[in-house]
Design an enzyme around this catalytic site. Structure first.
Site, PDB file in Angstrom:
ATOM      1  N   GLY A 192      14.492   4.428   2.288  1.00  0.00           N
ATOM      2  CA  GLY A 192      13.144   4.381   2.118  1.00  0.00           C
ATOM      3  C   GLY A 192      12.700   4.764   2.534  1.00  0.00           C
ATOM      4  N   ILE A 194      10.294   2.348   4.191  1.00  0.00           N
ATOM      5  CA  ILE A 194       9.542   2.140   5.718  1.00  0.00           C
ATOM      6  C   ILE A 194      11.092   2.534   6.352  1.00  0.00           C
ATOM      7  CG2 ILE A 194       9.486  -0.668   6.503  1.00  0.00           C
ATOM      8  CD1 ILE A 194       8.626  -1.260   3.985  1.00  0.00           C
ATOM      9  N   HIS A 454     -10.301  29.643   0.410  1.00  0.00           N
ATOM     10  CA  HIS A 454      -9.260  29.829   1.712  1.00  0.00           C
ATOM     11  C   HIS A 454     -10.227  30.005   2.823  1.00  0.00           C
ATOM     12  CE1 HIS A 454      -6.220  32.828   3.164  1.00  0.00           C
ATOM     13  NE2 HIS A 454      -8.004  33.566   3.228  1.00  0.00           N
TER      14      HIS A 454
HETATM   15  P1  FAD Z   1       0.237  -8.364  -0.794  1.00  0.00           P
HETATM   16  O1  FAD Z   1      -0.359  -7.110  -0.326  1.00  0.00           O
HETATM   17  O2  FAD Z   1       1.619  -8.712  -0.646  1.00  0.00           O
HETATM   18  O3  FAD Z   1      -0.485  -9.538  -0.519  1.00  0.00           O
HETATM   19  C1  FAD Z   1      -0.508 -10.985  -0.942  1.00  0.00           C
HETATM   20  C2  FAD Z   1      -1.220 -11.776  -0.270  1.00  0.00           C
HETATM   21  O4  FAD Z   1      -1.256 -13.205  -0.837  1.00  0.00           O
HETATM   22  C3  FAD Z   1      -0.621 -11.787   0.828  1.00  0.00           C
HETATM   23  O5  FAD Z   1      -1.730 -11.884   2.094  1.00  0.00           O
HETATM   24  C4  FAD Z   1      -0.511 -14.072   1.137  1.00  0.00           C
HETATM   25  O6  FAD Z   1      -0.579 -14.192   2.460  1.00  0.00           O
HETATM   26  C5  FAD Z   1      -0.783 -14.212  -0.224  1.00  0.00           C
HETATM   27  N1  FAD Z   1       0.004 -14.912  -0.852  1.00  0.00           N
HETATM   28  C6  FAD Z   1       0.733 -15.490  -1.129  1.00  0.00           C
HETATM   29  N2  FAD Z   1       1.294 -16.708  -1.907  1.00  0.00           N
HETATM   30  C7  FAD Z   1       0.220 -17.154  -1.483  1.00  0.00           C
HETATM   31  C8  FAD Z   1      -0.200 -18.255  -1.863  1.00  0.00           C
HETATM   32  N3  FAD Z   1       0.200 -19.735  -2.550  1.00  0.00           N
HETATM   33  N4  FAD Z   1      -1.320 -19.056  -1.787  1.00  0.00           N
HETATM   34  C9  FAD Z   1      -2.189 -17.810  -0.607  1.00  0.00           C
HETATM   35  N5  FAD Z   1      -2.055 -16.793  -0.656  1.00  0.00           N
HETATM   36  C10 FAD Z   1      -0.405 -16.455  -0.973  1.00  0.00           C
HETATM   37  N6  FAD Z   1       2.011   0.837  -0.400  1.00  0.00           N
HETATM   38  C11 FAD Z   1       0.804   2.285  -0.099  1.00  0.00           C
HETATM   39  O7  FAD Z   1       0.647   2.141  -1.823  1.00  0.00           O
HETATM   40  N7  FAD Z   1       0.842   3.073   0.750  1.00  0.00           N
HETATM   41  C12 FAD Z   1       1.901   2.706   1.801  1.00  0.00           C
HETATM   42  O8  FAD Z   1       1.382   3.286   2.772  1.00  0.00           O
HETATM   43  C13 FAD Z   1       2.748   1.543   1.909  1.00  0.00           C
HETATM   44  N8  FAD Z   1       2.923   1.543   2.972  1.00  0.00           N
HETATM   45  C14 FAD Z   1       3.693  -0.080   3.676  1.00  0.00           C
HETATM   46  C15 FAD Z   1       4.264   0.703   4.707  1.00  0.00           C
HETATM   47  C16 FAD Z   1       4.948  -0.716   4.672  1.00  0.00           C
HETATM   48  C17 FAD Z   1       5.354  -1.396   6.282  1.00  0.00           C
HETATM   49  C18 FAD Z   1       4.910  -2.397   3.135  1.00  0.00           C
HETATM   50  C19 FAD Z   1       5.803  -3.168   4.419  1.00  0.00           C
HETATM   51  C20 FAD Z   1       4.510  -2.244   2.210  1.00  0.00           C
HETATM   52  C21 FAD Z   1       3.753  -1.107   2.517  1.00  0.00           C
HETATM   53  N9  FAD Z   1       2.982  -0.204   1.455  1.00  0.00           N
HETATM   54  C22 FAD Z   1       2.436   0.377   1.179  1.00  0.00           C
HETATM   55  C23 FAD Z   1       3.518  -1.476  -0.032  1.00  0.00           C
HETATM   56  C24 FAD Z   1       2.257  -2.128  -0.333  1.00  0.00           C
HETATM   57  O9  FAD Z   1       2.209  -3.409   1.218  1.00  0.00           O
HETATM   58  C25 FAD Z   1       2.010  -3.134  -1.022  1.00  0.00           C
HETATM   59  O10 FAD Z   1       2.090  -2.500  -2.625  1.00  0.00           O
HETATM   60  C26 FAD Z   1       0.649  -4.085  -1.597  1.00  0.00           C
HETATM   61  O11 FAD Z   1       0.202  -4.589  -0.373  1.00  0.00           O
HETATM   62  C27 FAD Z   1       0.899  -5.199  -2.998  1.00  0.00           C
HETATM   63  O12 FAD Z   1      -0.708  -5.968  -2.643  1.00  0.00           O
HETATM   64  P2  FAD Z   1      -0.789  -7.273  -3.671  1.00  0.00           P
HETATM   65  O13 FAD Z   1      -2.056  -7.031  -3.155  1.00  0.00           O
HETATM   66  O14 FAD Z   1       0.482  -7.431  -4.903  1.00  0.00           O
HETATM   67  O15 FAD Z   1      -0.013  -8.124  -2.371  1.00  0.00           O
HETATM   68  P1  NAI Z   2      12.895   0.933  -0.282  1.00  0.00           P
HETATM   69  O1  NAI Z   2      13.411   0.731  -1.906  1.00  0.00           O
HETATM   70  O2  NAI Z   2      12.094   2.177  -0.576  1.00  0.00           O
HETATM   71  O3  NAI Z   2      14.188   1.785  -0.179  1.00  0.00           O
HETATM   72  C1  NAI Z   2      15.306   0.880   0.492  1.00  0.00           C
HETATM   73  C2  NAI Z   2      16.558   2.146   0.578  1.00  0.00           C
HETATM   74  O4  NAI Z   2      17.764   1.129   0.785  1.00  0.00           O
HETATM   75  C3  NAI Z   2      16.893   2.176  -0.644  1.00  0.00           C
HETATM   76  O5  NAI Z   2      16.754   3.939  -0.725  1.00  0.00           O
HETATM   77  C4  NAI Z   2      18.571   1.314  -0.653  1.00  0.00           C
HETATM   78  O6  NAI Z   2      19.381   3.089  -1.831  1.00  0.00           O
HETATM   79  C5  NAI Z   2      18.800   1.169   0.363  1.00  0.00           C
HETATM   80  N1  NAI Z   2      19.378   0.101   0.583  1.00  0.00           N
HETATM   81  C6  NAI Z   2      19.193  -1.113  -0.325  1.00  0.00           C
HETATM   82  N2  NAI Z   2      20.445  -2.304  -0.409  1.00  0.00           N
HETATM   83  C7  NAI Z   2      21.412  -1.002   1.382  1.00  0.00           C
HETATM   84  C8  NAI Z   2      22.579  -1.331   2.179  1.00  0.00           C
HETATM   85  N3  NAI Z   2      22.918  -2.663   1.706  1.00  0.00           N
HETATM   86  N4  NAI Z   2      22.775  -1.470   2.428  1.00  0.00           N
HETATM   87  C9  NAI Z   2      22.901   0.350   2.786  1.00  0.00           C
HETATM   88  N5  NAI Z   2      21.287   0.648   2.683  1.00  0.00           N
HETATM   89  C10 NAI Z   2      20.489  -0.275   1.375  1.00  0.00           C
HETATM   90  O7  NAI Z   2      12.210   0.009   0.652  1.00  0.00           O
HETATM   91  P2  NAI Z   2      11.948  -0.527   1.630  1.00  0.00           P
HETATM   92  O8  NAI Z   2      12.204   1.233   2.371  1.00  0.00           O
HETATM   93  O9  NAI Z   2      12.612  -1.536   1.991  1.00  0.00           O
HETATM   94  O10 NAI Z   2      10.358  -0.535   1.400  1.00  0.00           O
HETATM   95  C11 NAI Z   2       9.759  -1.350   0.518  1.00  0.00           C
HETATM   96  C12 NAI Z   2       8.857  -1.153  -0.670  1.00  0.00           C
HETATM   97  O11 NAI Z   2       7.433  -0.909  -0.007  1.00  0.00           O
HETATM   98  C13 NAI Z   2       8.952   0.399  -1.285  1.00  0.00           C
HETATM   99  O12 NAI Z   2       9.842  -0.028  -2.396  1.00  0.00           O
HETATM  100  C14 NAI Z   2       7.486   0.976  -1.527  1.00  0.00           C
HETATM  101  O13 NAI Z   2       7.321   0.345  -2.762  1.00  0.00           O
HETATM  102  C15 NAI Z   2       6.914  -0.063   0.159  1.00  0.00           C
HETATM  103  N6  NAI Z   2       6.319   0.960   0.288  1.00  0.00           N
HETATM  104  C16 NAI Z   2       5.110   1.884   0.386  1.00  0.00           C
HETATM  105  C17 NAI Z   2       5.252   3.087   1.290  1.00  0.00           C
HETATM  106  C18 NAI Z   2       3.778   4.570   0.598  1.00  0.00           C
HETATM  107  O14 NAI Z   2       3.797   3.972  -0.517  1.00  0.00           O
HETATM  108  N7  NAI Z   2       4.427   5.051   1.805  1.00  0.00           N
HETATM  109  C19 NAI Z   2       5.531   2.691   2.938  1.00  0.00           C
HETATM  110  C20 NAI Z   2       6.292   1.953   2.472  1.00  0.00           C
HETATM  111  C21 NAI Z   2       6.991   0.849   1.621  1.00  0.00           C
END
Ligand code: FAD
Ligand code: NAI
Length: 475
Positions: A192, A194, A454
């Protein structure tokens, strides 16, 4: 003594901190509580996105892309570098600095907007007269009362059953963003977002990366043409992606991992690697929140149940972002945060889920908005589609990056744009034009007739719109 606020926001990720700022702009007294701390114990607001998600991953993608360009593309420009090396410690330090700037930026915005910030773990205590009591556990325990509460507690990485993350050999996104030297071999489960982004980072830095994906189809959520083009590019780069892999037993040792799996042909396979990233999706996080103390309902997967307007089962308590249904994206969380703040003061906050853009920041980048051809076929919608390759674009040639295409899909009868799908350079930026067009219910003809500068990559979008009526000019 409790501290009273019009609104208490739990979580300072993109959903929570943006909701807090918008509510303060609208005149509410607002508290925002967040538990995240830096390794040296300082508050680190910004959530997953800032600390271990969007921001650090893009910092590493940038560094590793520079390395890749220096190693493989500078020579064609006549630039020679001598023997190339990378100091991964320094790269991680830069990434941490970028994260810190974002943490500090949020603290500054809280101050500027008079949002009171509490660093600690929040839990619901009980409903009280005119609101809800929330306890903050931390260096300075507090009791807050909010007339309204927004839950924005985000999500956590999902682990494989019986394979907890140790962040040394078995890594979630946290550990995957902090590997101190490029592993010789890196296995990833899940192709996916990540898996592809972080797989690209470590491949560029020299790791042999193998991604095991359970599904037989690559990126099934993307348009087929885009997924096919992207897969071709990743194959060429040497990012090994094995589809239809059924992962069985995974054995870990101090410095390695052995994964037993069955491939798409049903053959038993073994993959040994120095490290393993498990990126198989994320689960809603309500750890420590005690939603049951006020009767907030969760669904069977642990997500907070909300209606279309982010209202939970308890009037006065709302929830936004990754902890509720819908795509787990920072900009979706932000839009919900703004909309809820506006609803609380009686305005008509609005989120259009049909125009949320999706972006994967690999090279080539992948971005889309709206429906794919396969979705439209399944829904029985009559459409016409036009594509245009970056190969035929002057700016892409000048950049030296001609991989990919833009595809525009429009309604067969009305010509309204139903989806735009991009794989290629700067797709993450190009997609904005399509989002704006779809928000304004534009037709493909509208984009085709708009003057695009362009030479720019955006001309590929214009040409794809022209191609919907089979009148592309440069192909
Ligand atoms: P979060 O960002 O998870 O924030 C929740 C916060 O609540 C945290 O700071 C946590 O500590 C706090 N919290 C939880 N429970 C409590 C509690 N009980 N008391 C006090 N604090 C608490 N999305 C994109 O759109 N573009 C990207 O490029 C992208 N890249 C990503 C790359 C990776 C590796 C990962 C893992 C995710 C990525 N995402 C990306 C997804 C994005 O990070 C999340 O969709 C987004 O952070 C969600 O925002 P949120 O505010 O719902 O939660
Ligand atoms: P994902 O949902 O993008 O991908 C997970 C992948 O793992 C899927 O292709 C699924 O079929 C596969 N999978 C699930 N179980 C499996 C198993 N047991 N064995 C083999 N394959 C399996 O989830 P990911 O990459 O963990 O990211 C989590 C979320 O974070 C995303 O859904 C996205 O919303 C957010 N994210 C967004 C980014 C962005 O917007 N650029 C960057 C990174 C994360």
């Amino acid at each position: 003594m409790s501290k009273n606020f019009d609104l208490v926001v739990i979580g300072a990720g993109p959903g929570g901190y943006i909701a807090a700022i918008r509510a303060a702009q609208l005149g509410l007294s607002v508290a925002c509580i967040d538990a995240w701390k830096t390794k040296d114990g300082k508050p680190a607001p910004g959530g997953t996105c800032t600390n271990v998600g969007c921001i650090p991953s893009k910092a590493l993608l940038q560094s590793s892309e520079h390395f890749e360009h220096a190693g493989h593309h500078f020579a064609e420009h006549g630039i020679s570098t001598g023997k190339l090396s990378i100091d991964i410690g320094k790269m991680l330090e830069r990434k941490n600095q970028v994260v810190k700037q974002n943490n500090e930026g949020i603290l500054y915005l809280f101050k500027k907007n008079k949002v009171t910030f509490f660093n600690g773990l929040a839990s619901f205590s009980k409903a009280v007269e005119g609101g809800f009591e929330v306890a903050v556990e931390g260096d300075k325990p507090e009791t807050l009362v909010g007339k309204q509460v927004i839950i924005a507690t985000g999500s956590n990485a999902r682990a494989l059953p019986n394979l907890p993350f140790d962040e040394q050999v078995v890594l979630s996104n946290d550990g995957a963003l902090d590997i101190t030297s490029a592993p010789k071999s890196l296995a990833i489960i899940g192709s996916g977002v990540i898996g592809l982004e972080l797989g690209s980072v470590w491949r560029r830095l020299g790791s042999e990366v193998t991604i095991l994906e359970g599904l037989p189809t690559f990126l099934p959520a993307a348009d087929e043409a885009v997924a096919k083009e992207a897969k071709k590019a990743f194959d060429k780069q040497g990012l090994k992606i094995e589809l239809g892999a059924k992962v069985g037993e995974v054995k870990t040792a101090k410095n390695s991992v052995t994964i037993h799996y069955t491939n798409a042909k049903g053959e038993e396979q073994t993959l040994k690697a120095d490290k393993l990233i498990v990126s198989i999706g994320r689960t809603a996080n309500t750890n420590g929140l005690k939603p049951e103390a006020v009767g907030v309902q969760l669904d069977e997967r642990g997500a907070v149940v909300v209606d279309g307007d982010c209202r939970t089962s308890v009037p006065g308590i709302w929830a936004v972002g990754d902890v509720v249904r819908g795509p787990m994206l920072a900009h979706k969380a932000e839009e919900e945060g703004v909309a809820v703040a506006e609803r609380i003061v009686g305005q008509h906050g609005h989120v259009n889920f049909g125009t949320v853009p999706y972006v994967i920041y690999t090279s080539p980048e992948i971005a889309w908005v709206g429906r794919t051809e396969q979705q439209l076929k399944a829904d029985g919608v009559k459409y016409k589609a036009g594509s245009f390759p970056f190969l035929a674009n002057g700016r892409a040639r000048a950049l030296g990056d001609t991989t990919g295409l833009v595809k525009v899909i429009a309604d067969a009868a009305t010509d309204e744009i139903l989806g735009v799908h991009i794989v290629g350079p700067q797709a993450s930026e190009l997609i904005s034009e399509a989002v704006v067009a779809m928000e304004f219910k534009a037709s493909s003809e509208d984009i085709a007739r708009i003057c695009h500068a362009h030479p720019t990559l955006s001309e590929v979008t214009k040409e794809a719109a022209l191609a919907v009526d089979k009148r592309a000019l440069n192909f």
